[in-house]
Write an enzyme that holds these catalytic residues in place. Structure first.
Site, PDB file in Angstrom:
ATOM      1  CG  ASP A 186      -2.030  -0.973   1.155  1.00  0.00           C
ATOM      2  OD1 ASP A 186      -2.248  -1.527   0.057  1.00  0.00           O
ATOM      3  OD2 ASP A 186      -2.689  -1.210   2.188  1.00  0.00           O
TER       4      ASP A 186
ATOM      5  CG  ASP B 127      -3.028   3.634   1.564  1.00  0.00           C
ATOM      6  OD1 ASP B 127      -3.884   4.474   1.237  1.00  0.00           O
ATOM      7  OD2 ASP B 127      -3.329   2.523   2.029  1.00  0.00           O
TER       8      ASP B 127
ATOM      9  CG  ASP C  11      -3.748   2.441   6.864  1.00  0.00           C
ATOM     10  OD1 ASP C  11      -3.853   3.545   7.441  1.00  0.00           O
ATOM     11  OD2 ASP C  11      -3.967   2.274   5.651  1.00  0.00           O
TER      12      ASP C  11
ATOM     13  NE  ARG D 248      -9.461   6.669   4.718  1.00  0.00           N
ATOM     14  CZ  ARG D 248      -9.186   5.743   3.831  1.00  0.00           C
ATOM     15  NH1 ARG D 248      -8.078   5.039   3.916  1.00  0.00           N
ATOM     16  NH2 ARG D 248     -10.022   5.468   2.862  1.00  0.00           N
TER      17      ARG D 248
END
Ligand SMILES: *[C@@H]1O[C@H](CO)[C@@H](O)[C@H](O)[C@H]1NC(C)=O
Length: 284
Positions: A201, A225, A229, A281
């Protein structure tokens, strides 16, 4: 996990520890109370000429003038759901002396990659300031601490850190930025195994099916990205004291509402600075 009500909850309480609660910890409220108790305790100890900062994580090790001799006591300083991440505690100290990453299938002793793939617990430190431009994702094995204290260490300009199906990882005091995608090649993940990696990613720190993970005091910016995460059944994570800037998709906790295993995800987000140039996010 990606519900908008949760996102709002995060946005409204940036400075207080935030918990996403469900099993596997039977009583997540107890974990929340313990976090608040430790913060209260640190604040109570604030005083003229005290070394305290009111931050229970920092006060836990920075008040020790000999912290450099007692590096592994950092492992006892986490709060929240990632508190039990012991990293490389009780393992040997490994000193990274070589910033290169020329061979990702047979890494050279002295490199960061050689350290993180080992089976034994290791507490990894750095001989000097260095910029490590990884050739491929750094695929970590369990029971490792990467401890950047005492040096200025940048993981930058290439693929970055992958914590996949492993446990007990502590990442502390690294500058992680300008992370790129990697893949379409073989990468070693343990002394006895390497495997083919598809395109990654391009995250700063990618946690995939990982548990007992603590990411503390890192600066993260400008990755392809996510900065951090956590997906695919990851849980028991604390993300604390990090400084995040200049990035679009900052932090993703669970990638899909239909991935039901992530209903169990438990993450503590505490004392992070969501700085300038961030878009979305924070987290989602
Ligand atoms: C922490 O301190 C606050 C404010 O004084 C108080 O309301 C709270 O009950 C305390 N929490 C714990 C767990 O000690």
């Amino acid at each position: 996990m990606a519900s908008s009500s949760l996102s709002l909850f995060f946005l409204f309480s940036l400075l207080s520890p935030i918990l996403i609660a469900s099993s596997p910890v039977q009583d997540p409220e107890l974990v929340v109370q313990e976090v608040h108790r430790s913060i209260n305790e640190s604040r109570r100890n604030l005083g003229y000429l005290s070394c305290g900062s009111g931050n229970p994580i920092d006060d836990c090790w920075r008040c020790d003038a000999n912290w450099e001799k007692n590096r592994q006591s950092l492992a006892d300083c986490a709060i929240g759901f990632g508190k039990n991440a012991i990293g490389g505690k009780n393992g040997k100290i490994y000193v990274v002396t070589d910033s290169s990453d020329d061979d990702v299938v047979n890494p050279k002793p002295g490199t960061l990659r050689y350290a993180v793939i080992q089976d034994e617990p290791l507490w990894i430190i750095f001989a000097r300031d260095m910029v490590i431009k990884l050739k491929e994702e750094l695929i970590m094995n369990s029971f490792k601490t990467i401890d950047g204290r005492g040096a200025s260490v940048h993981i930058a300009g290439g693929p970055c850190i992958t914590i996949q199906y492993v446990t007990n990882i502590i990442i502390h005091g690294l500058n992680i930025h300008d992370c790129k995608q990697g893949g379409n090649t073989n990468v070693r993940d343990s002394p006895s195994h390497y495997g083919f990696r598809t395109i990654s990613d391009g995250d700063g720190v990618s946690i995939f099916g990982g548990s007992h993970i603590w990411v503390d005091h890192c600066s993260l910016s400008n990755c392809h990205d996510g900065l951090i995460d956590a997906i695919h059944g990851s849980t028991a994570i604390t993300i604390s004291n990090n400084y995040m800037t200049h990035h679009d998709k900052v932090m993703l906790l669970g990638h899909s509402d239909s991935y039901t295993q992530d209903k169990n995800m438990q993450v503590t987000i505490a004392f992070n600075h969501f700085g300038e140039g961030l878009v979305q996010r924070m987290p989602r």
